[in-house]
Design an enzyme around this catalytic site. Structure first.
Site, PDB file in Angstrom:
ATOM      1  N   THR A 193       2.715   9.028  -5.341  1.00  0.00           N
ATOM      2  CA  THR A 193       2.655   7.629  -4.901  1.00  0.00           C
ATOM      3  C   THR A 193       4.028   6.965  -4.945  1.00  0.00           C
ATOM      4  OG1 THR A 193       2.154   6.885  -7.157  1.00  0.00           O
ATOM      5  CG2 THR A 193       0.276   7.353  -5.699  1.00  0.00           C
ATOM      6  N   ASN A 210       0.824  -1.206   0.000  1.00  0.00           N
ATOM      7  CA  ASN A 210       0.000   0.000   0.000  1.00  0.00           C
ATOM      8  C   ASN A 210       0.860   1.258   0.000  1.00  0.00           C
ATOM      9  OD1 ASN A 210      -2.527  -1.465   0.343  1.00  0.00           O
ATOM     10  ND2 ASN A 210      -1.822  -1.868   2.419  1.00  0.00           N
ATOM     11  N   HIS A 211       1.194   1.787  -1.158  1.00  0.00           N
ATOM     12  CA  HIS A 211       1.900   3.065  -1.203  1.00  0.00           C
ATOM     13  C   HIS A 211       1.008   4.135  -0.569  1.00  0.00           C
ATOM     14  CE1 HIS A 211       5.004   2.105  -4.561  1.00  0.00           C
ATOM     15  NE2 HIS A 211       4.680   1.015  -3.869  1.00  0.00           N
ATOM     16  N   THR A 212       1.608   5.011   0.220  1.00  0.00           N
ATOM     17  CA  THR A 212       0.822   5.986   0.965  1.00  0.00           C
ATOM     18  C   THR A 212       0.012   6.904   0.049  1.00  0.00           C
ATOM     19  OG1 THR A 212       0.885   7.713   2.665  1.00  0.00           O
ATOM     20  CG2 THR A 212       2.719   7.659   1.083  1.00  0.00           C
ATOM     21  N   LEU A 213      -1.197   7.218   0.503  1.00  0.00           N
ATOM     22  CA  LEU A 213      -2.061   8.155  -0.215  1.00  0.00           C
ATOM     23  C   LEU A 213      -2.010   9.557   0.398  1.00  0.00           C
ATOM     24  CD1 LEU A 213      -5.217   5.938  -0.897  1.00  0.00           C
ATOM     25  CD2 LEU A 213      -3.180   6.272  -2.314  1.00  0.00           C
TER      26      LEU A 213
END
Length: 210
Positions: free
Chosen positions: A92, A84-87
């Site tokens: 991204t 989960n790459h940070t939002l």
């Protein structure tokens, strides 16, 4: 009465595709209950951690927890938090993990959104090539359909399927589900389960609640 041996790797004579998963995984970040089985007819099922648990980097300290008496089909995938790459960032791109390249001083943990552990209850059946995402909890007795992508929690004794997975129906009437969750037969002794195995297999809940 014959007592099953939960310490075996292969519970079926001559079957090397099905294993008691607990006895094949050594990583303390993966916790598996007794008698849970994994079947793999493509790869060696002993390679479950390498082939089925992805993005499980130690930095996030997240865990995969699977209960007792679960049935996990070939090709099921668990995507842990590092997928989960940070939002929260404007990009991204995972800049925080490339601290040597950019000399930015940020913690590598800031590269991902940590959604928490994956928790699978007891007596859960996960179908062929289903995908379970980080932070999801699947309740006791649930069934996950073939190639479903589970993005949200699944209530106990609920059948889900699709992309993203949605509820199809309950396995039993709500009153029966409440009784089963109170009984927690999977926590009984092996001897007691053996004594009541016919009633369990035949769906005879009344015999279990006497």
């Amino acid at each position: 009465m014959m007592i099953p041996d939960k310490t075996k790797l292969y519970p079926r004579l001559g079957d090397t595709q099905t294993i008691y998963l607990k006895n094949a995984v050594q990583d303390e970040r993966i916790q598996i209950g007794d008698f849970t089985i994994y079947n793999d007819f493509i790869h060696d099922p002993r390679d479950f951690q390498k082939n089925n648990v992805f993005y499980h980097y130690p930095i996030n300290q997240d865990k995969l927890k699977i209960g007792k008496f679960c049935s996990i089909a070939c090709g099921v995938k668990f995507l842990m938090n590092s997928a989960n790459h940070t939002l929260d960032s404007l990009s991204t791109y995972p800049f925080p993990i490339f601290y040597e390249e950019w000399d930015h001083g940020m913690s590598p943990k800031k590269a991902w959104d940590n959604k928490g552990n994956i928790v699978i209850g007891n007596d859960v059946w996960i179908g062929y090539e289903a995908i379970i995402l980080a932070g999801v909890t699947i309740g006791d007795g649930a069934i996950i359909g073939t190639r479903a992508v589970v993005t949200k929690d699944v209530p106990p004794y609920t059948i889900v399927g699709g992309i993203p997975a949605k509820a199809i129906r309950l396995r039993f009437p709500k009153k029966d589900i409440e009784q089963l969750l109170e009984l927690k037969w999977w926590d009984w002794s092996i001897e007691k389960i053996s004594e009541n195995l016919l009633a369990i297999q035949q769906g005879d809940l009344s015999s279990l609640t006497k």
